[in-house]
Design an enzyme around this catalytic site. Structure first.
Site, PDB file in Angstrom:
ATOM      1  N   ASP A  16       0.826  -1.222   0.000  1.00  0.00           N
ATOM      2  CA  ASP A  16       0.000   0.000   0.000  1.00  0.00           C
ATOM      3  C   ASP A  16       0.860   1.272   0.000  1.00  0.00           C
ATOM      4  O   ASP A  16       0.598   2.202   0.785  1.00  0.00           O
ATOM      5  CB  ASP A  16      -0.913   0.043   1.249  1.00  0.00           C
ATOM      6  CG  ASP A  16      -1.606  -1.277   1.543  1.00  0.00           C
ATOM      7  OD1 ASP A  16      -2.058  -1.939   0.593  1.00  0.00           O
ATOM      8  OD2 ASP A  16      -1.725  -1.641   2.735  1.00  0.00           O
ATOM      9  N   GLU A  42     -11.585  -0.131  -2.563  1.00  0.00           N
ATOM     10  CA  GLU A  42     -10.717   0.440  -1.523  1.00  0.00           C
ATOM     11  C   GLU A  42      -9.536   1.122  -2.209  1.00  0.00           C
ATOM     12  O   GLU A  42      -9.495   1.230  -3.439  1.00  0.00           O
ATOM     13  CB  GLU A  42     -10.225  -0.664  -0.563  1.00  0.00           C
ATOM     14  CG  GLU A  42      -9.357  -1.720  -1.221  1.00  0.00           C
ATOM     15  CD  GLU A  42      -8.993  -2.894  -0.295  1.00  0.00           C
ATOM     16  OE1 GLU A  42      -9.426  -2.941   0.861  1.00  0.00           O
ATOM     17  OE2 GLU A  42      -8.267  -3.786  -0.769  1.00  0.00           O
TER      18      GLU A  42
END
Ligand code: FUB
Length: 340
Positions: free
Chosen positions: A32, A239
């Site tokens: 991420d 997301e």
């Protein structure tokens, strides 16, 4: 022999060519990655994946991360510096577990690390921690941001120096539990033909520690101006929101979750609406895909991750960087992920 040497040279050439993905931190699992240029360098704020005995479940309990490291680079093919632990869950008074995808913003020479974590009631909230330095260490505020929920904060600084946070993730990220910023009894996903659940967007307060308003929906429209439907799993938001600006347009990019793509949509305001454009990154090895986009020394870069170095273990990911190209018409050239 010769062929062996040939392969080695080809590999070296690949390692030095920023158009090929480059794994950034071989010794540590990282995911991420949120990248920014601060003080003339690239700073990267990833999740720090660890091996865990927690059983995998549909809510992602096996993503059991406990701290953050910050990394920096002078150039995209230069040395990656690990600045060590920047924040540990044990130093966040309100948080219990699962430090998921973070981001960082700078305002007036101060640094703000935004991060999701589950609180003592197992509810994801978004916290903020501050530092005088981009690499930390960061000191967490005593409480999560009032009115925050779900996961994956990404903070975008607009040209007028307002800051906007995008956040949210469905399924394990708990976004489906909320309607109009209020918690509902249980998380029900909309029917396939209903509008999809949207990422949230909210302007931050002057001091960067609060929401300045009620979060709104960052709506994604199809080409005919209709919001994407919940059943449109190859295009709708799941997301990993990120926003960058190019040629005066706002580019909202995100993961589609179970269809494993990074897609993007463009608009004329940081609040959207955004019109769906296409795929930035095709599926990578591992269930999740999560990225950031930033410009550094004239190159546009896509930071992302995959599970290739761990042999395909979904919760042990490794961050990488590759070049990203905007075409003259403003579209983005699709990048091939590590699957296929
Ligand atoms: O790394 C934990 C979670 O997995 C992130 O918050 C999501 O975006 C997904 O990458």
């Amino acid at each position: 022999g010769l062929s062996f040497q040939g392969e080695t040279l080809a590999e070296e050439a690949r390692a030095n060519d920023a158009s090929q993905p480059r794994y950034l931190v071989p010794g540590l699992y990282t995911a991420d990655p949120s990248a920014h240029v601060f003080e003339g360098k690239l700073y990267i704020y990833p999740s720090h994946d660890i091996e865990t005995t927690v059983e995998p479940d549909d809510d992602g309990a096996h993503f059991d991360m406990q701290d953050y490291h910050v990394f920096s680079m002078d150039s995209v093919d230069g040395e990656v510096i690990d600045h060590g632990i920047a924040l540990d869950v044990k130093d966040v008074p309100w948080a219990d577990r699962q430090l998921w995808a973070p981001d960082c913003a700078m305002k007036k020479g101060k640094y703000y690390l935004y991060f999701p974590a589950k609180d003592k009631n197992d509810i994801f909230r978004i916290g903020v921690a501050t530092s005088e330095r981009p690499e930390g260490p960061f000191k967490a505020q005593p409480h999560p941001i009032a009115g925050s929920y779900s996961i994956d904060p990404a903070v975008f600084r607009d040209t007028d120096d307002s800051y906007y946070m995008y956040f949210g993730g469905i399924m394990g990220g708990q976004l489906q539990r909320y309607r109009d910023n209020k918690s509902t009894e249980r998380g029900v996903l909309p029917a396939d033909t209903e509008p999809a659940i949207c990422s949230k967007v909210v302007r931050l307060s002057e001091d960067m520690l609060e929401f300045a308003e009620e979060p709104r929906d960052a709506v994604i429209l199809d080409a005919s101006g209709i919001p994407l439907e919940a059943g449109d799993e190859h295009r709708r938001f799941f997301e990993a929101a990120w926003v960058h600006q190019f040629n005066g347009k706002y580019y909202f990019s995100y993961s589609t979750g179970g269809t494993h793509k990074i897609c993007y949509a463009t608009g004329d305001s940081p609040y959207g609406p955004f019109t769906y454009q296409g795929v930035i990154l095709t599926p990578v090895v591992g269930w999740t895909t999560h990225h950031s986009i930033c410009e550094f020394n004239g190159d546009w870069l896509l930071f992302h991750h995959d599970s290739v170095p761990s042999g395909g273990i979904t919760s042990l990911r490794s961050m990488k960087v590759t070049k990203l190209v905007h075409n003259r018409d403003g579209t983005i050239q699709m990048i091939q992920g590590s699957v296929g």
